[in-house]
Design a protein around this motif. Structure first.
Motif, PDB file in Angstrom:
ATOM      1  N   HIS A 183     -32.710   9.393   2.117  1.00 46.74           N
ATOM      2  CA  HIS A 183     -32.282   7.990   1.995  1.00 46.74           C
ATOM      3  C   HIS A 183     -32.790   7.391   0.686  1.00 46.74           C
ATOM      4  O   HIS A 183     -33.645   7.969   0.013  1.00 46.74           O
ATOM      5  N   ASP A 185     -34.383   3.467  -0.253  1.00 43.79           N
ATOM      6  CA  ASP A 185     -34.949   2.395   0.561  1.00 43.79           C
ATOM      7  C   ASP A 185     -34.019   1.188   0.644  1.00 43.79           C
ATOM      8  O   ASP A 185     -33.398   0.792  -0.347  1.00 43.79           O
ATOM      9  N   HIS A 347     -34.943  10.019  -1.257  1.00 44.95           N
ATOM     10  CA  HIS A 347     -36.182  10.705  -0.873  1.00 44.95           C
ATOM     11  C   HIS A 347     -36.206  10.944   0.622  1.00 44.95           C
ATOM     12  O   HIS A 347     -35.439  10.345   1.380  1.00 44.95           O
ATOM     13  N   ARG A 364     -47.117   1.148   1.045  1.00 42.23           N
ATOM     14  CA  ARG A 364     -45.899   1.104   0.233  1.00 42.23           C
ATOM     15  C   ARG A 364     -45.593  -0.334  -0.145  1.00 42.23           C
ATOM     16  O   ARG A 364     -45.695  -1.231   0.695  1.00 42.23           O
TER      17      ARG A 364
HETATM   18 FE   LIG Z   1     -38.199   5.470   2.075  1.00 40.58          FE
END
Ligand SMILES: [Fe+2]
Length: 397
Positions: A183, A185, A347, A364
């Motif tokens: 995917h 993000d 990723h 993140r």
């Molecule tokens: Fe991700």
């Protein structure tokens, strides 16, 4: 006039099967156009950059650059020149890795926001607040905790959800293809991400690698006629599954998620299938297996055919991927850091450590960029191979 909603048939392999959600098919009118303000792509490599004087190497010819632990990202947070060079490096290489970093979560937020600002992101785009972020959580709005324990809970909920849908699947009969995880993000947002960073500070003894793939190279592997066709198309991205996750966890979704364009609870956006990255001027395929549900203006069979072909180019070409092995540090605070450009890469995580009881955790931060656009043909919108003067090679088997 195009309909504002369309019903998804239940048999799409690319959508969650039996999904009958009404998905909008036109971009949501928004308060701003959310345009990137660069007047030209950033130079690459930068003419002279102190950044590149630090030991580093290219992970593969196609994607990824890695710095050793001698260099600390926190040391350039007050240097706009170095940060702009870094933004250029990340966008051109797709993902950049930094070993042994001591950067804090608040510095991670500062880093990705600065990378976006110094590469022309709209003034209205801030840091993303994930729709599943709890209000008043101890980690704040702009840090997502990437945790194997949360992931297990989520995966169990997902499997149960798929089992009870009218699929006839029983437990243990789910897809066994790890490639379903590829995917980019938050592409369900009208204004999705430019840069994102992950620091992994808790890592199992082995396993838990992350892979990235180059969307530029996927584009370059399409024939010119097929590219030209895809450049006319748009696709629907959706994250309805987060609604079920939020309900299962007993909290509501966040509806103000870092930009005025990302203020609704539909979690649906329409984006071009081929996207130009304003920082490089290079074109990338911009559909992904996790969030892209269908292509507009074609039959559902054709949509499935095209999307599955593009997804296969991402997952079945190991020569446009890089696999990063996160190092393990003893103090629980030092960690390796990845920073990537979500406009032009994909990723996926590797869950191979979970069965052995391994625990993995990291922080993140995700910056919001511009509304995705297709830039046409020319110096500011072309394939990476063309821009680099690569002729392409005959594949030898
Ligand atoms: Fe991700």
């Amino acid at each position: 006039m195009a309909p504002s909603t369309i019903s998804l048939a239940p048999s799409t392999a690319t959508a969650s099967a039996t999904e009958s959600t009404k998905l909008k098919t036109t971009p949501t009118p928004t308060p701003t156009q959310a345009v990137n303000t660069l007047t030209a792509p950033l130079p690459y490599p930068p003419a002279f950059s102190p950044l590149l004087s630090h030991p580093h190497h290219e992970s593969t010819p196609v994607i990824g650059t890695e710095f050793s632990g001698d260099f600390q990202l926190s040391s350039i947070l007050s240097s706009p020149t170095s940060l702009q060079h870094l933004a250029s490096l990340i966008s051109h290489r797709g993902v950049v890795f930094f070993r042994g970093q001591e950067i804090t979560p608040s510095q991670q937020r500062e880093l990705v926001q600065s990378l976006g600002e110094l590469s022309g992101k709209p003034a209205t785009s801030g840091l993303h607040i994930h729709p599943l972020t709890r209000e008043n959580g101890k980690d704040g709005d702009h840090i997502s905790i990437i945790s194997s324990e949360e992931r297990i809970k989520y995966e169990n909920a997902r499997k149960e959800r798929e089992r009870v849908r009218e699929l006839g699947w029983e437990k243990g009969e789910e897809s066994q293809l790890a490639s379903v995880g590829w995917h980019a993000d938050i592409t369900f947002e009208n204004v999705p991400s430019d840069y994102a960073t992950l620091k992994v500070h808790t890592q199992p003894a082995t396993g838990g690698d992350t892979l990235w793939a180059s969307g530029y190279e996927v584009y370059d592997r399409l024939s010119p006629s097929f590219r030209a066709y895809l450049e006319t198309l748009s696709a629907v991205h959706n994250a309805d599954r987060f609604k079920e996750v939020a309900a299962a966890r007993g909290h509501t979704l966040r509806n103000h998620r870092g930009a005025p364009e990302n203020n609704d609870l539909e979690l649906t956006a329409v984006h071009p299938v081929i996207r130009t990255n304003p920082v490089t001027g290079w074109k990338s395929v911009f559909v992904n297996r996790s969030f892209t549900k269908r292509i507009l203006g074609v039959s559902i069979d054709e949509s499935e055919l095209i999307l599955n072909h593009l997804f296969r180019l991402v997952s079945e070409n190991h020569d446009l991927q890089v696999r990063f092995r996160w190092a393990r540090y003893k103090d629980g605070e030092t960690g390796d850091v990845a920073v990537w450009d979500n406009r032009s890469t994909f990723h996926t995580a590797t869950d191979d450590y979970i069965e052995t009881g391994g625990v993995r955790s990291g922080d993140r931060a995700v910056s919001l960029g511009e509304r995705p656009f297709y830039g046409g043909q020319g110096e500011r919108s072309r394939g990476r191979r063309e821009a680099l003067g690569w002729r392409g090679v005959e594949r030898i088997y």
